[in-house]
Design a protein around this motif. Structure first.
Motif, PDB file in Angstrom:
ATOM      1  N   GLU A  68       0.835  -1.208   0.000  1.00  0.00           N
ATOM      2  CA  GLU A  68       0.000   0.000   0.000  1.00  0.00           C
ATOM      3  C   GLU A  68       0.863   1.248   0.000  1.00  0.00           C
ATOM      4  OE1 GLU A  68      -2.468  -0.197   3.423  1.00  0.00           O
ATOM      5  OE2 GLU A  68      -4.251  -0.738   2.266  1.00  0.00           O
ATOM      6  N   THR A  69       1.916   1.200   0.815  1.00  0.00           N
ATOM      7  CA  THR A  69       2.818   2.352   0.859  1.00  0.00           C
ATOM      8  C   THR A  69       3.426   2.586  -0.525  1.00  0.00           C
ATOM      9  OG1 THR A  69       3.360   1.756   3.115  1.00  0.00           O
ATOM     10  CG2 THR A  69       4.790   3.343   2.050  1.00  0.00           C
ATOM     11  N   GLY A  70       3.774   1.502  -1.174  1.00  0.00           N
ATOM     12  CA  GLY A  70       4.329   1.625  -2.526  1.00  0.00           C
ATOM     13  C   GLY A  70       3.338   2.300  -3.450  1.00  0.00           C
ATOM     14  N   LEU A  71       2.081   1.915  -3.303  1.00  0.00           N
ATOM     15  CA  LEU A  71       1.035   2.478  -4.156  1.00  0.00           C
ATOM     16  C   LEU A  71       0.891   3.980  -3.907  1.00  0.00           C
ATOM     17  CD1 LEU A  71      -0.875   1.148  -6.179  1.00  0.00           C
ATOM     18  CD2 LEU A  71      -2.654   1.216  -4.437  1.00  0.00           C
ATOM     19  N   VAL A  72       0.908   4.351  -2.625  1.00  0.00           N
ATOM     20  CA  VAL A  72       0.784   5.771  -2.290  1.00  0.00           C
ATOM     21  C   VAL A  72       1.998   6.533  -2.818  1.00  0.00           C
ATOM     22  CG1 VAL A  72       0.772   7.419  -0.377  1.00  0.00           C
ATOM     23  CG2 VAL A  72      -0.710   5.409  -0.313  1.00  0.00           C
ATOM     24  N   LEU A  73       3.161   5.912  -2.676  1.00  0.00           N
ATOM     25  CA  LEU A  73       4.377   6.560  -3.163  1.00  0.00           C
ATOM     26  C   LEU A  73       4.278   6.777  -4.677  1.00  0.00           C
ATOM     27  CD1 LEU A  73       7.223   7.520  -2.419  1.00  0.00           C
ATOM     28  CD2 LEU A  73       8.048   5.242  -2.995  1.00  0.00           C
ATOM     29  N   THR A 125       8.200  12.525   0.496  1.00  0.00           N
ATOM     30  CA  THR A 125       7.702  12.894   1.823  1.00  0.00           C
ATOM     31  C   THR A 125       6.319  12.301   2.055  1.00  0.00           C
ATOM     32  OG1 THR A 125       8.903  14.952   1.580  1.00  0.00           O
ATOM     33  CG2 THR A 125       7.319  14.835   3.386  1.00  0.00           C
ATOM     34  N   ILE A 126       5.456  12.432   1.052  1.00  0.00           N
ATOM     35  CA  ILE A 126       4.106  11.876   1.196  1.00  0.00           C
ATOM     36  C   ILE A 126       4.193  10.365   1.429  1.00  0.00           C
ATOM     37  CG2 ILE A 126       1.900  11.477   0.034  1.00  0.00           C
ATOM     38  CD1 ILE A 126       2.284  14.126  -1.408  1.00  0.00           C
ATOM     39  N   GLY A 127       5.044   9.690   0.660  1.00  0.00           N
ATOM     40  CA  GLY A 127       5.197   8.245   0.817  1.00  0.00           C
ATOM     41  C   GLY A 127       5.681   7.893   2.217  1.00  0.00           C
ATOM     42  N   LEU A 128       6.640   8.673   2.711  1.00  0.00           N
ATOM     43  CA  LEU A 128       7.215   8.408   4.040  1.00  0.00           C
ATOM     44  C   LEU A 128       6.174   8.622   5.130  1.00  0.00           C
ATOM     45  CD1 LEU A 128       9.972   7.671   5.245  1.00  0.00           C
ATOM     46  CD2 LEU A 128      10.318  10.090   5.699  1.00  0.00           C
ATOM     47  N   MET A 129       5.392   9.715   4.979  1.00  0.00           N
ATOM     48  CA  MET A 129       4.358   9.996   5.978  1.00  0.00           C
ATOM     49  C   MET A 129       3.353   8.858   6.034  1.00  0.00           C
ATOM     50  SD  MET A 129       3.838  14.067   5.402  1.00  0.00           S
ATOM     51  CE  MET A 129       2.153  14.084   5.966  1.00  0.00           C
ATOM     52  N   PHE A 130       3.008   8.347   4.864  1.00  0.00           N
ATOM     53  CA  PHE A 130       2.050   7.237   4.831  1.00  0.00           C
ATOM     54  C   PHE A 130       2.655   6.009   5.502  1.00  0.00           C
ATOM     55  CE2 PHE A 130      -0.116   3.609   2.985  1.00  0.00           C
ATOM     56  CZ  PHE A 130      -1.442   4.007   3.090  1.00  0.00           C
ATOM     57  N   LEU A 131       3.917   5.776   5.216  1.00  0.00           N
ATOM     58  CA  LEU A 131       4.612   4.620   5.791  1.00  0.00           C
ATOM     59  C   LEU A 131       4.587   4.707   7.311  1.00  0.00           C
ATOM     60  CD1 LEU A 131       6.419   2.178   4.910  1.00  0.00           C
ATOM     61  CD2 LEU A 131       8.358   3.640   5.390  1.00  0.00           C
ATOM     62  N   GLY A 182       2.519   6.352   9.092  1.00  0.00           N
ATOM     63  CA  GLY A 182       1.121   6.239   9.510  1.00  0.00           C
ATOM     64  C   GLY A 182       0.678   4.787   9.605  1.00  0.00           C
ATOM     65  N   VAL A 183       0.932   3.983   8.576  1.00  0.00           N
ATOM     66  CA  VAL A 183       0.385   2.620   8.572  1.00  0.00           C
ATOM     67  C   VAL A 183       1.083   1.702   9.558  1.00  0.00           C
ATOM     68  CG1 VAL A 183      -0.641   2.538   6.288  1.00  0.00           C
ATOM     69  CG2 VAL A 183       1.772   1.940   6.572  1.00  0.00           C
ATOM     70  N   PHE A 184       2.346   2.005   9.862  1.00  0.00           N
ATOM     71  CA  PHE A 184       3.042   1.104  10.778  1.00  0.00           C
ATOM     72  C   PHE A 184       3.049   1.637  12.205  1.00  0.00           C
ATOM     73  CE2 PHE A 184       4.808  -0.568   6.807  1.00  0.00           C
ATOM     74  CZ  PHE A 184       4.566  -1.917   7.022  1.00  0.00           C
ATOM     75  N   ALA A 185       2.375   2.787  12.417  1.00  0.00           N
ATOM     76  CA  ALA A 185       2.369   3.384  13.755  1.00  0.00           C
ATOM     77  C   ALA A 185       1.570   2.506  14.718  1.00  0.00           C
ATOM     78  CB  ALA A 185       1.756   4.772  13.714  1.00  0.00           C
TER      79      ALA A 185
END
Ligand code: SF4
Ligand code: SF4
Ligand code: FES
Lengths: 240, 118
Positions: B65-70, B107-113, B115-118
Motif C-alpha cells: 500500500e505504501t508503494g502504491l501511495v508513493l 515525503t508523502i510516501g514516508l508519511m504514509f509509511l 502512519g500505517v506502521f504506527a
C-alpha cells in the motif's frame, strides 16, 4: 617524454558500419573537431565529416561524442576524454547517415519548412521601419530562441523524433515560436495550424534532452510550451 | 551496429524526472485495478470484510500500500511539474521543479509509511 596519445574511435560506414580506433596525439586546447581533422589529414584521407566556421556559428560540425550530441568545434577534448584517453565519435542520431560522420540533414530542414519556419513579410521596402520594443514580452520570447545555429544537436537528442519520424522536432518548433513572436510576421495563425497537428508541438513529452544539449543554451522545451499554449488558445477561439 | 538505445545522452535530471513520471504511471495502471478489486472484496459482506481487514493488516500488504501511495504521490508531483513546464517554467525554475516534485512525493510516501506502521 613520450607523446600522450588518445584512442579515438570513429564511426565508419553508413547505417551499417563499425567503430575504427585511431591513435591521435593529445594537445593543449584541442577540440573534438581537431581530432577528426587530424585523422582525416594524417591517417584516413577517406574519412567524411562536415565543418565550416570552426567558431560555433555555422552549425555544421555536430556529432555524437561519447554518446552525447555536441558541436565538435567548440567542445574541448579535455571535457569529454576520460582519464583513459578514449573518445568515441559517431554521426548525429535520428537522421540518415550518408557516410562516416556526415548525416543527411534534409529531413531536419524539411521540417523547418513544414513548421513554416520562414518569415512572412507584411510590409514592402517603401514602408517605414517597424518599431519593435526590445523589452516587450514578445521580443524577449523571440530573443530567447533566436540564436539557433541549426546544428540539429537537439533533434539528435530528442526521443520523440526517434519514436515518431514525422515529429517536427525541437529546432523547427523553436523557429516557429520565434516567428510567432515577431510582430512584423503575417503568418501567425497559419503557422500555429502547421505546428498544432499530431506530429507538432503537442507531441513533445518535455524530456528536455534538447534543452540539456543545445550548445547555444536555447530551451526548445520552453518555446514548444509557448506554442502549446498559443495553439490551444487559437483552437479555443476557433481560429485554427 | 551502433546501439539503438544509448543512455549516455539521457543521464540528466529532467530525463530521470520523465522516467519516474512514466514508470509510476505504468505501474499505477497495472496495480490500481488490483487495488480496487481488493477493495471490492470488502463490500461483499461483514465476514468477507473481516477477512479482508485481517489480510490487509499484514506487513507485506501495508508495504505494498505504501508503494502504491508513493507511486501516486510521485506521479502527481510529476504531473504538476509538467504543468509548470507547460506554463513556462524554464532554467533554474525548471530544475527546481524536479527536486521539489521528488522531495514532496517521497515525503508523502514516508508519511504514509509512518502512519500505517504506527
Ligand atoms: S522537450 Fe520535447 S522537443 Fe525537447 S527533447 Fe523532449 S520531446 Fe524532444
Ligand atoms: S536549438 Fe540549439 S541544438 Fe537545436 S539546432 Fe538550434 S542551436 Fe542547435
Ligand atoms: S564548424 Fe561551424 S559550428 Fe562548428
Amino acid at each position: 617524454m613520450a607523446e600522450e596519445m588518445l584512442e579515438v574511435s570513429v564511426w565508419r560506414g553508413a547505417a551499417e558500419g563499425r567503430f575504427v580506433a585511431y591513435a591521435v596525439p593529445r594537445r593543449a586546447n584541442q577540440t573534438v573537431l581537431d581530432l577528426v581533422s587530424h585523422i582525416q589529414q594524417r591517417l584516413e584521407p577517406g574519412l567524411s565529416y562536415r565543418f565550416a566556421c570552426r567558431v560555433g556559428m555555422c552549425g555544421s560540425c555536430a556529432m555524437t561524442v561519447n554518446g552525447k550530441p555536441r558541436w565538435t568545434c567548440r567542445t574541448h577534448v579535455a571535457r569529454v576524454a576520460g582519464a583513459d584517453g578514449r573518445v568515441e565519435i559517431a554521426p548525429l542520431r535520428n537522421m540518415p547517415v550518408i557516410k562516416d560522420l556526415a548525416c543527411d540533414l534534409a529531413p531536419f530542414f524539411d521540417k523547418w519548412s513544414r513548421a513554416r519556419g520562414r518569415f512572412a513579410p507584411t510590409q514592402t521596402r517603401t514602408d517605414d521601419f517597424a518599431p519593435v520594443a526590445p523589452a516587450s514580452i514578445q521580443r524577449q520570447a523571440a530573443d530567447a530562441g533566436i540564436e539557433c545555429i541549426g546544428c540539429a544537436v537537439c533533434y539528435s537528442a530528442c526521443d520523440v523524433v526517434a519514436w515518431n519520424p514525422d515529429y517536427l522536432g525541437p529546432a523547427a518548433l523553436n523557429r516557429a515560436w520565434t516567428l510567432h513572436n515577431d510582430a512584423r510576421d503575417g503568418a501567425h495563425t497559419a503557422r500555429l495550424a502547421a505546428v498544432a497537428g499530431d506530429a507538432g508541438c503537442h507531441a513533445c513529452h518535455s524530456h528536455q534532452s534538447c534543452t540539456e544539449h543545445c550548445p547555444k543554451q536555447i530551451s526548445p522545451t520552453l518555446s514548444i510550451a509557448g506554442l502549446k499554449r498559443a495553439s490551444a488558445l487559437a483552437a479555443l477561439k476557433g481560429e485554427i | 551496429m551502433r546501439p539503438s538505445i544509448d543512455l549516455r545522452g539521457r543521464g540528466h535530471a529532467a530525463y530521470w524526472a520523465f522516467l519516474i513520471h512514466r514508470l509510476s504511471g505504468v505501474a499505477l495502471a497495472l496495480f490500481l485495478p488490483l487495488h480496487f478489486w481488493a477493495l471490492g472484496q470488502a463490500i461483499q459482506g461483514p465476514q468477507a470484510l473481516g477477512g479482508f481487514l485481517d489480510w490487509a493488516s499484514q506487513p507485506l500488504v501495508k508495504a505494498a500500500e505504501t508503494g502504491l501511495v508513493l507511486l501516486l504521490a510521485l506521479h502527481l508531483t510529476g504531473g504538476l511539474r509538467v504543468l509548470a513546464l507547460e506554463a513556462g517554467a524554464a532554467g533554474a525554475m525548471a530544475r527546481a521543479t524536479i527536486l521539489a516534485g521528488v522531495a514532496v512525493g517521497l515525503t508523502i510516501g514516508l508519511m504514509f509509511l509512518l502512519g500505517v506502521f504506527a
